[in-house]
Scaffold this active site. Structure first.
Site, PDB file in Angstrom:
ATOM      1  N   GLU A 118      -0.900  38.736 -37.578  1.00  0.00           N
ATOM      2  CA  GLU A 118      -2.205  39.303 -37.823  1.00  0.00           C
ATOM      3  C   GLU A 118      -3.493  38.566 -37.128  1.00  0.00           C
ATOM      4  O   GLU A 118      -4.147  38.993 -36.383  1.00  0.00           O
ATOM      5  CB  GLU A 118      -2.758  39.390 -39.313  1.00  0.00           C
ATOM      6  CG  GLU A 118      -3.800  40.794 -39.425  1.00  0.00           C
ATOM      7  CD  GLU A 118      -5.109  40.529 -39.172  1.00  0.00           C
ATOM      8  OE1 GLU A 118      -5.801  41.478 -39.159  1.00  0.00           O
ATOM      9  OE2 GLU A 118      -5.791  39.201 -39.189  1.00  0.00           O
ATOM     10  N   HIS A 171      -4.204  35.881 -43.960  1.00  0.00           N
ATOM     11  CA  HIS A 171      -4.852  37.022 -43.202  1.00  0.00           C
ATOM     12  C   HIS A 171      -5.520  36.258 -41.946  1.00  0.00           C
ATOM     13  O   HIS A 171      -4.792  35.683 -41.143  1.00  0.00           O
ATOM     14  CB  HIS A 171      -5.803  37.896 -44.205  1.00  0.00           C
ATOM     15  CG  HIS A 171      -6.263  39.123 -43.723  1.00  0.00           C
ATOM     16  ND1 HIS A 171      -7.064  39.995 -44.587  1.00  0.00           N
ATOM     17  CD2 HIS A 171      -6.436  39.745 -42.433  1.00  0.00           C
ATOM     18  CE1 HIS A 171      -7.346  40.913 -43.791  1.00  0.00           C
ATOM     19  NE2 HIS A 171      -7.020  40.751 -42.470  1.00  0.00           N
ATOM     20  N   HIS A 188      -4.706  36.315 -49.624  1.00  0.00           N
ATOM     21  CA  HIS A 188      -4.857  37.390 -50.642  1.00  0.00           C
ATOM     22  C   HIS A 188      -3.547  37.129 -51.497  1.00  0.00           C
ATOM     23  O   HIS A 188      -2.817  38.148 -51.859  1.00  0.00           O
ATOM     24  CB  HIS A 188      -4.819  38.857 -50.305  1.00  0.00           C
ATOM     25  CG  HIS A 188      -5.868  38.961 -48.933  1.00  0.00           C
ATOM     26  ND1 HIS A 188      -7.085  39.062 -49.322  1.00  0.00           N
ATOM     27  CD2 HIS A 188      -5.697  39.407 -47.784  1.00  0.00           C
ATOM     28  CE1 HIS A 188      -8.009  39.171 -48.273  1.00  0.00           C
ATOM     29  NE2 HIS A 188      -6.939  39.515 -47.243  1.00  0.00           N
ATOM     30  N   ASN A 200     -14.938  43.171 -39.565  1.00  0.00           N
ATOM     31  CA  ASN A 200     -13.434  42.658 -39.315  1.00  0.00           C
ATOM     32  C   ASN A 200     -13.435  41.179 -38.755  1.00  0.00           C
ATOM     33  O   ASN A 200     -13.371  40.283 -39.557  1.00  0.00           O
ATOM     34  CB  ASN A 200     -12.616  43.520 -38.583  1.00  0.00           C
ATOM     35  CG  ASN A 200     -11.072  43.559 -38.826  1.00  0.00           C
ATOM     36  OD1 ASN A 200     -10.631  42.438 -38.730  1.00  0.00           O
ATOM     37  ND2 ASN A 200     -10.420  44.583 -38.715  1.00  0.00           N
ATOM     38  N   ASP A 217     -10.843  44.564 -33.567  1.00  0.00           N
ATOM     39  CA  ASP A 217     -10.191  43.694 -34.993  1.00  0.00           C
ATOM     40  C   ASP A 217     -10.569  42.361 -34.646  1.00  0.00           C
ATOM     41  O   ASP A 217     -11.778  42.121 -34.551  1.00  0.00           O
ATOM     42  CB  ASP A 217      -8.790  43.944 -34.990  1.00  0.00           C
ATOM     43  CG  ASP A 217      -8.264  43.643 -36.434  1.00  0.00           C
ATOM     44  OD1 ASP A 217      -8.521  42.407 -36.893  1.00  0.00           O
ATOM     45  OD2 ASP A 217      -7.149  44.321 -36.929  1.00  0.00           O
ATOM     46  N   ASN A 218      -9.557  41.517 -34.596  1.00  0.00           N
ATOM     47  CA  ASN A 218      -9.952  39.915 -34.434  1.00  0.00           C
ATOM     48  C   ASN A 218     -10.538  39.487 -32.984  1.00  0.00           C
ATOM     49  O   ASN A 218     -10.333  40.353 -32.057  1.00  0.00           O
ATOM     50  CB  ASN A 218      -8.947  39.312 -34.704  1.00  0.00           C
ATOM     51  CG  ASN A 218      -8.597  39.327 -36.212  1.00  0.00           C
ATOM     52  OD1 ASN A 218      -9.385  39.509 -36.936  1.00  0.00           O
ATOM     53  ND2 ASN A 218      -7.258  39.242 -36.349  1.00  0.00           N
TER      54      ASN A 218
HETATM   55 CA   LIG Z   1      -8.762  41.317 -38.945  1.00  0.00          CA
END
Ligand SMILES: [Ca+2]
Ligand SMILES: [Ca+2]
Length: 355
Positions: free
Chosen positions: A53, A115, A134, A224, A269-270
């Site tokens: 991720e 994450h 998490h 995000n 996203d990232n």
């Molecule tokens: Ca992300």
């Protein structure tokens, strides 16, 4: 009369639902089809099967990769196994991944669910790795010291705070100082699904240090990825469901003021920042519906964007890589090192290319 009232209310309810439904599909970019953009020299990274991720490359070419994320609404290919942090040396001709051993007496490995990640290198060259985890679907930031010789991570501390309920990504600005994106407001998964469906935009960004924790930006429709410019003056935040990258000016007291935003036709996203050029590299989801309702027959695609000259009047945006899901599904992150590109995904694989 009562019947008329009920019918009117029902009609209003249905109209509202239809409005939200169409806005939800637009926010999810549900109708986007991928036009492939191929790169000639790519291969899948051996040893990554349960996602990658987030990843970050150090100045010396060593890359940390988080794998094995379990996230509500996202398919996991190994739901019962804890996540891991992998190491990859991008200087090698044919790099492989190695699992970093985690040491430290107080750390529960069985609930590790990594994450977003970020690193901070101290003046004495100590490398700290900060990992969003998490455990039991709660949110913590786990602070580790990287021990390169031993190929291990020494666990130093678990950070929790009431302003940090649902963290997605972080960018470290000190050994235990960071900005974090809180991707949704509610902790309860039922309320969260309504929050996302209705597009309440209650997602926010927090600055954390041991003696100060403060919300620094808010009103995001799923904040995000987050990262910082090489000179430390600007913070970049991706707003997944609004398809925007925001540039904030960072001040000496850690407050942020909005400077500009860029719009895209993809769910961002990232964010990785090239330390040499300052370019942004973004892992994107062309079609969000395919991410949240995974179907192997109609898989989510992948898309990697490069943004050059983001602070100028005319930033240059290039789709460097795009795939319909045959090779790579659900790209979340992309980073470069000396002409090589490493792309991570939320579901299983990772791709390594020579540019
Ligand atoms: Ca992300
Ligand atoms: Ca990150």
């Amino acid at each position: 009369m009562a019947k008329l009232m009920v019918l009117t209310l029902l009609g209003l309810g249905l109209a509202l639902f239809r409005d939200h439904r169409s806005s939800y599909l637009t926010r999810m970019n549900a109708f986007r089809e991928i036009k492939p953009v191929e790169l000639p020299n790519c291969k899948l990274v051996k040893g990554i099967e349960t996602g990658s991720e987030d990843l970050e490359v150090l100045h010396n070419g060593l890359a940390f990769i988080s794998t094995g994320l379990k996230y509500p609404g996202i398919k996991s290919f190994e739901p019962d196994k804890p996540g891991k942090i992998l190491l990859m040396d991008l200087n090698e001709e044919d790099p492989v991944v190695l699992e970093l051993r985690i040491t430290g007496s107080n750390f529960d490995l069985s609930s590790f669910n990594p994450h977003g990640i970020s690193t901070f290198t101290d003046e004495d060259n100590t490398v700290y790795l900060l990992v969003v985890s998490h455990p039991d679907l709660k949110s913590t930031v786990e602070l580790f010291k990287f021990q390169e010789e031993e190929k291990s991570l020494l666990h130093l501390k678990t950070i929790k705070h009431k302003l940090l309920p649902n963290i997605n990504d972080i960018v470290a600005v000190g050994p235990e100082h960071f900005y974090a994106t809180i991707d949704h407001y509610f902790v309860d998964t039922y309320l969260t699904s309504w929050e996302i469906y209705l597009g309440l935009a209650w997602s926010y960004v927090v600055y954390y240090s041991p003696n100060e924790v403060q919300v620094m930006a808010s009103g995001f429709d799923f904040a995000n990825g987050i990262n910082i410019s090489p000179d430390g003056k600007y913070v970049y935040i991706s707003e997944l469901m609004a398809h925007k990258i925001h540039v904030y000016e960072k001040h000496a007291n850690w407050t942020l003021t909005p400077l500009k935003s860029l719009d895209f036709n993809t769910l961002v996203d990232n964010i990785s920042v090239d330390p040499v050029t300052g370019d942004l590299w973004i892992g994107c989801h062309p079609n969000g519906i395919k991410i949240f309702s995974y179907d192997a027959e109609n898989p989510p695609g992948s898309e990697v964007l490069q943004i050059q000259d983001i602070l100028t009047e005319e930033p240059k945006v290039t789709v460097v890589y795009a795939d319909n899901g045959t090779v790579l599904q659900g790209s979340t992150v992309a980073a470069v090192y000396k002409g090589k590109l490493l792309v991570g995904t939320v579901f299983h694989r990772a791709l390594y290319c020579k540019l």
